[in-house]
Design an enzyme around this catalytic site. Sequence first.
Site, short mmCIF file in Angstrom:
data_model
loop_
_atom_site.label_atom_id
_atom_site.label_comp_id
_atom_site.label_asym_id
_atom_site.label_seq_id
_atom_site.Cartn_x
_atom_site.Cartn_y
_atom_site.Cartn_z
N LEU A 21 0.84 -1.20 0.00
CA LEU A 21 0.00 0.00 0.00
C LEU A 21 0.87 1.25 0.00
CD1 LEU A 21 -3.04 0.76 0.28
CD2 LEU A 21 -2.65 0.90 2.74
N HIS B 43 7.62 -2.14 9.99
CA HIS B 43 6.93 -2.47 8.74
C HIS B 43 7.68 -2.00 7.50
CE1 HIS B 43 3.59 -4.05 6.53
NE2 HIS B 43 3.44 -2.91 5.87
N SER C 193 3.37 -6.80 2.14
CA SER C 193 2.22 -6.18 2.78
C SER C 193 0.93 -6.45 2.00
CB SER C 193 2.52 -4.68 2.94
OG SER C 193 1.65 -4.10 3.86
N GLN C 194 0.22 -5.40 1.63
CA GLN C 194 -1.01 -5.60 0.86
C GLN C 194 -0.76 -6.43 -0.41
OE1 GLN C 194 -4.07 -2.33 0.13
NE2 GLN C 194 -3.12 -2.38 -1.88
N ASP D 273 6.50 -5.17 13.85
CA ASP D 273 6.04 -4.62 12.56
C ASP D 273 5.37 -3.25 12.73
OD1 ASP D 273 5.18 -5.39 9.57
OD2 ASP D 273 3.52 -4.40 10.58
#
EC number: 3.1.2.2
Length: 313
Positions: free
Chosen positions: A56, A294, A122-123, A239
């Site tokens: 994202l 993250h 991630s996404q 994260d």
Amino acid sequence: MKSCGSMLGLPGRRLPSAEFLLLLPLLLLPLLLLLLPAAPAPHRAAYKPVIVVHGLFDSSYSFRHLLEYINETHPGTAVTVLDLFDGRESLRPLWEQVQGFREAVAPIMAKALQGVHLICYSQGGLVCRALLSVMDEHNVDSFISLSSPQMGQYGDTNYLKWLFPTSMRSNLYRICYSPWGQEFSICNYWHDPHHDDLYLNASSFLALINGERDHPNATAWRKNFLRLGRLVLIGGPDDGVITPWQSSFFGFYDANETVLEMEKQLVYLRDSFGLKTLLARGAIVRCPMAGIAHTAWHSNRTLYETCIEPWLS
Ligand SMILES: *[C@@H]1O[C@H](CO)[C@@H](O)[C@H](O)[C@H]1NC(C)=O
Ligand SMILES: *[C@@H]1O[C@H](CO)[C@@H](O)[C@H](O)[C@H]1NC(C)=O
Ligand SMILES: *[C@@H]1O[C@H](CO)[C@@H](O)[C@H](O)[C@H]1NC(C)=O
Ligand SMILES: *[C@@H]1O[C@H](CO)[C@@H](O)[C@H](O)[C@H]1NC(C)=O
Ligand SMILES: *[C@@H]1O[C@H](CO)[C@@H](O)[C@H](O)[C@H]1NC(C)=O
């Protein structure tokens, strides 16, 4: 026997032939070892192409360190970082993104006769899981899921506060579980453990790829997913964005916000999209790493060497 003795120039001492034959390889071994490196090495099979899918609000630029590491440790690897749905475009509904990424990865896969590896951040890890479900012909060997909310997200993040300034996480379901909300990627995997019924009915993405809501293609998707060679799950407690962080390992909150691990999740117990079968095959690798925020997953060298490099054959 005689000839053996004379060959060694020891005519006086007769060496029994059996002993001699046993000794011969030992005598020759150092010589062979000396000669081996000089012999032409057999041609090494090339590394499989690597396809990288971003998360994202980011783009291929975030992966510059990862590209250096791969180039250094596996020279000659063809790495493609897909520059699609960058920045704010990454908020587009995930099925639209899956379609776009599918068109981009299909030709790379078609040319890679030995298969490809996917690194999805991630996404992007959810985009990749959907690709593995809908692509009948995929030839993915390792799918490396890099801190992805595989079981969904239920946590405030800066992203969410920016997108929905007036919504607390406990209220976001009102937006996300409406047809309007499902037009945002985040809502496609928003997973409110206090509103399971609404999630199951409204989620047009996660509930489908998880096989939590039945649909006509569920059997075909499960079969496609199981073409996968290896699922590598990476994530960790520091994260700071993925909530709960165990979602990177298919763990999630129950109704009391206690995290239950993958093996206690219904999707696992029902094997609704192939997770249990993959684990039974020994095809799931879990690589938890502490001390990584993250935004650092794609640049941490220790992480690369421990959790990624071993699976890029
Ligand atoms: C890969 O490594 C080689 C040799 O170390 C270097 O010359 C080249 O610029 C690197 N390529 C990339 C894309 O980093
Ligand atoms: C279930 O979802 C559909 C489509 O999004 C919606 O029209 C319907 O109102 C929902 N039903 C419930 C009980 O939430
Ligand atoms: C489901 O399967 C049908 C028939 O195989 C296909 O036409 C359709 O595109 C599939 N839908 C999705 C979302 O993959
Ligand atoms: C949640 O906690 C309550 C009270 O401790 C308990 O009665 C209930 O069974 C728990 N629910 C779940 C899903 O664990
Ligand atoms: C990289 O990962 C290691 C191992 O988890 C961690 O100890 C270290 O702090 C990380 N470094 C950075 C810069 O994030």
